[in-house]
Design a protein around this motif. Structure first.
Motif, PDB file in Angstrom:
ATOM      1  N   ARG A  39       0.282  -1.609   0.390  1.00 16.98           N
ATOM      2  CA  ARG A  39       0.450   0.067  -0.397  1.00 16.98           C
ATOM      3  C   ARG A  39       0.583   0.925   0.307  1.00 16.98           C
ATOM      4  O   ARG A  39       1.100   1.838  -0.521  1.00 16.98           O
ATOM      5  CB  ARG A  39      -0.905   0.014   0.733  1.00 16.98           C
ATOM      6  CG  ARG A  39      -1.968  -1.414   1.366  1.00 16.98           C
ATOM      7  CD  ARG A  39      -2.831  -1.283   2.188  1.00 16.98           C
ATOM      8  NE  ARG A  39      -3.879  -2.172   1.962  1.00 16.98           N
ATOM      9  CZ  ARG A  39      -4.218  -3.399   3.508  1.00 16.98           C
ATOM     10  NH1 ARG A  39      -2.702  -3.634   4.032  1.00 16.98           N
ATOM     11  NH2 ARG A  39      -4.607  -4.316   3.393  1.00 16.98           N
ATOM     12  N   SER A  40       1.470   0.870   0.979  1.00 17.03           N
ATOM     13  CA  SER A  40       2.882   2.105   0.890  1.00 17.03           C
ATOM     14  C   SER A  40       3.530   2.450  -0.335  1.00 17.03           C
ATOM     15  O   SER A  40       3.584   3.694  -1.471  1.00 17.03           O
ATOM     16  CB  SER A  40       3.904   2.139   1.815  1.00 17.03           C
ATOM     17  OG  SER A  40       3.063   1.947   3.141  1.00 17.03           O
ATOM     18  N   VAL A  41       3.665   1.512  -0.982  1.00 23.03           N
ATOM     19  CA  VAL A  41       4.496   1.526  -2.478  1.00 23.03           C
ATOM     20  C   VAL A  41       3.501   2.174  -3.117  1.00 23.03           C
ATOM     21  O   VAL A  41       4.283   2.891  -4.743  1.00 23.03           O
ATOM     22  CB  VAL A  41       5.127  -0.056  -2.733  1.00 23.03           C
ATOM     23  CG1 VAL A  41       5.477   0.323  -4.329  1.00 23.03           C
ATOM     24  CG2 VAL A  41       6.357  -0.606  -2.252  1.00 23.03           C
TER      25      VAL A  41
ATOM     26  N   THR B 180       7.351  -4.431  -8.961  1.00 21.86           N
ATOM     27  CA  THR B 180       8.203  -3.610  -9.189  1.00 21.86           C
ATOM     28  C   THR B 180       7.618  -2.334  -9.436  1.00 21.86           C
ATOM     29  O   THR B 180       6.708  -1.735 -10.229  1.00 21.86           O
ATOM     30  CB  THR B 180       9.228  -3.727 -10.894  1.00 21.86           C
ATOM     31  OG1 THR B 180       9.927  -5.775 -10.156  1.00 21.86           O
ATOM     32  CG2 THR B 180      11.234  -3.623 -10.920  1.00 21.86           C
ATOM     33  N   LEU B 181       8.626  -1.118  -9.136  1.00 20.68           N
ATOM     34  CA  LEU B 181       8.133   0.297  -9.759  1.00 20.68           C
ATOM     35  C   LEU B 181       8.680   0.823 -10.994  1.00 20.68           C
ATOM     36  O   LEU B 181      10.412   0.198 -10.907  1.00 20.68           O
ATOM     37  CB  LEU B 181       8.870   1.178  -8.100  1.00 20.68           C
ATOM     38  CG  LEU B 181       8.221   2.867  -8.396  1.00 20.68           C
ATOM     39  CD1 LEU B 181       7.060   2.776  -7.747  1.00 20.68           C
ATOM     40  CD2 LEU B 181       9.511   3.977  -7.457  1.00 20.68           C
ATOM     41  N   VAL B 182       7.931   1.274 -11.585  1.00 26.40           N
ATOM     42  CA  VAL B 182       8.228   1.824 -13.082  1.00 26.40           C
ATOM     43  C   VAL B 182       7.573   2.694 -13.017  1.00 26.40           C
ATOM     44  O   VAL B 182       6.467   3.486 -12.835  1.00 26.40           O
ATOM     45  CB  VAL B 182       7.361   0.801 -13.846  1.00 26.40           C
ATOM     46  CG1 VAL B 182       8.007  -0.998 -13.874  1.00 26.40           C
ATOM     47  CG2 VAL B 182       6.012   0.256 -13.329  1.00 26.40           C
TER      48      VAL B 182
ATOM     49  N   GLN C 180      15.745   1.712  -0.219  1.00 30.60           N
ATOM     50  CA  GLN C 180      16.570   0.908  -1.185  1.00 30.60           C
ATOM     51  C   GLN C 180      17.043   0.857  -2.632  1.00 30.60           C
ATOM     52  O   GLN C 180      17.172   2.174  -2.312  1.00 30.60           O
ATOM     53  CB  GLN C 180      15.095  -0.870  -1.620  1.00 30.60           C
ATOM     54  CG  GLN C 180      14.808  -1.783  -0.472  1.00 30.60           C
ATOM     55  CD  GLN C 180      13.639  -2.352  -1.149  1.00 30.60           C
ATOM     56  OE1 GLN C 180      13.493  -2.961  -2.228  1.00 30.60           O
ATOM     57  NE2 GLN C 180      11.794  -3.081  -0.612  1.00 30.60           N
ATOM     58  N   SER C 181      18.088   0.459  -2.142  1.00 34.73           N
ATOM     59  CA  SER C 181      18.287   0.974  -3.166  1.00 34.73           C
ATOM     60  C   SER C 181      18.165   0.124  -5.492  1.00 34.73           C
ATOM     61  O   SER C 181      18.816   0.046  -6.021  1.00 34.73           O
ATOM     62  CB  SER C 181      19.873   0.416  -3.436  1.00 34.73           C
ATOM     63  OG  SER C 181      20.122  -1.410  -2.946  1.00 34.73           O
TER      64      SER C 181
ATOM     65  N   THR D 122      12.792  -2.930  -7.630  1.00 38.30           N
ATOM     66  CA  THR D 122      11.642  -4.312  -6.920  1.00 38.30           C
ATOM     67  C   THR D 122      12.226  -5.015  -5.737  1.00 38.30           C
ATOM     68  O   THR D 122      12.837  -4.690  -4.862  1.00 38.30           O
ATOM     69  CB  THR D 122      12.740  -5.491  -8.184  1.00 38.30           C
ATOM     70  OG1 THR D 122      12.903  -5.572  -9.172  1.00 38.30           O
ATOM     71  CG2 THR D 122      12.789  -6.928  -8.092  1.00 38.30           C
ATOM     72  N   HIS D 123      10.811  -5.153  -5.328  1.00 33.98           N
ATOM     73  CA  HIS D 123      10.315  -6.065  -3.852  1.00 33.98           C
ATOM     74  C   HIS D 123      10.684  -7.741  -4.094  1.00 33.98           C
ATOM     75  O   HIS D 123       9.741  -7.962  -4.867  1.00 33.98           O
ATOM     76  CB  HIS D 123      10.194  -5.421  -3.177  1.00 33.98           C
ATOM     77  CG  HIS D 123       9.467  -5.934  -1.834  1.00 33.98           C
ATOM     78  ND1 HIS D 123      10.376  -6.331  -0.903  1.00 33.98           N
ATOM     79  CD2 HIS D 123       8.461  -7.000  -1.137  1.00 33.98           C
ATOM     80  CE1 HIS D 123       9.911  -6.459   0.239  1.00 33.98           C
ATOM     81  NE2 HIS D 123       9.073  -7.051  -0.006  1.00 33.98           N
ATOM     82  N   THR D 124      10.756  -8.865  -3.324  1.00 31.90           N
ATOM     83  CA  THR D 124      10.752 -10.075  -2.896  1.00 31.90           C
ATOM     84  C   THR D 124      10.037 -10.574  -2.050  1.00 31.90           C
ATOM     85  O   THR D 124      10.744 -10.352  -1.601  1.00 31.90           O
ATOM     86  CB  THR D 124      12.096 -11.163  -3.846  1.00 31.90           C
ATOM     87  OG1 THR D 124      12.257 -10.615  -4.912  1.00 31.90           O
ATOM     88  CG2 THR D 124      11.730 -12.221  -3.869  1.00 31.90           C
TER      89      THR D 124
END
Length: 222
Positions: free
Chosen positions: A106-108, A133-135, A148-149, A152-154
């Motif tokens: 939700r935050s992303v 993944t943020l795009v 994060q650097s 993508t978050h797994t």
């Protein structure tokens, strides 16, 4: 004991006087001695109470009625501990990782929406079965997740991702109004149709799903 003797002797004197008057005066009315019998009964009860107090039985009876034994207290504490353990076990969710990951997603999504509202190009989140993944449609930007650097978050082991988006897509896009749209905008003259239905992403752990929803037209993420 002396009180009883005085009362008994006084009661006898009263009855004796009545009986004497009956003998001395033939034909006189007979005086009943009910008061004497009641006084003697009361004296006997008070004597029993006093005797019990002297032996300590009266006090022990009160103490027994006012408290609990150590064994009773221990048994009650054990039962309360068992009930508390059962309650905590049932109230604790069996999918804590999915719940935590849903909050992070939700935050992303809100972050992607805010980035899109500060840009003319779309920003969004693309999904796979194991993460997201943020795009962005802005080729000059290098999207990175907050804290994060990498974009993508797994998801952790045991948490699976599924989604139901518009037209079978795998990405939730936001335009410069913060509105969910059905496609990417990567050029200044491009447009994208608004998403007319809710878009949902489901995170499942231990067969218990947690759903994240993006509201159509407003982009609100409850």
């Amino acid at each position: 004991m002396r009180t009883r003797s005085r009362k008994s002797s006084r009661s006898r004197r009263c009855c004796g006087a009545a009986e004497g008057s009956r003998d001395d005066a033939p034909g006189a009315s007979r005086m009943p001695c009910f008061g004497v019998d009641l006084a003697q009964g009361w004296d006997l009860r008070m004597d029993k109470v006093a005797a019990g107090r002297d032996r300590g039985g009266f006090g022990r009876g009160l103490a027994a009625r006012r408290g609990f034994t150590l064994m009773e207290v221990v048994v009650v504490l054990i039962v309360l501990g068992i009930l508390a353990l059962i309650a905590v076990t049932r109230l604790e969710p069996r999918n804590p990782q999915a719940v935590a990951e849903a909050d992070a997603l939700r935050s992303v999504l809100r972050y992607a929406q805010s980035r899109a509202m500060s840009d003319v190009y779309t920003w969004g989140v693309s999904f796979t079965a194991s993460g997201y993944t943020l795009v962005t449609g802005n080729t000059s930007q290098n999207p990175v997740l907050l804290g994060q650097s990498t974009p993508t978050h797994t998801l952790p082991d045991g948490v699976a991702c599924s989604w139901a988006l518009n037209s079978g897509a795998d990405t939730i896009w936001f335009n410069w109004r913060g509105e969910p749209v059905t496609g990417i905008i990567s050029t200044l003259d491009a447009t994208a149709a608004p998403a007319g239905s809710p878009q949902t992403v489901t995170l499942t752990e231990s067969e218990m799903p947690v759903t994240v929803t993006v509201t159509p037209f407003t982009g609100f993420v409850p």
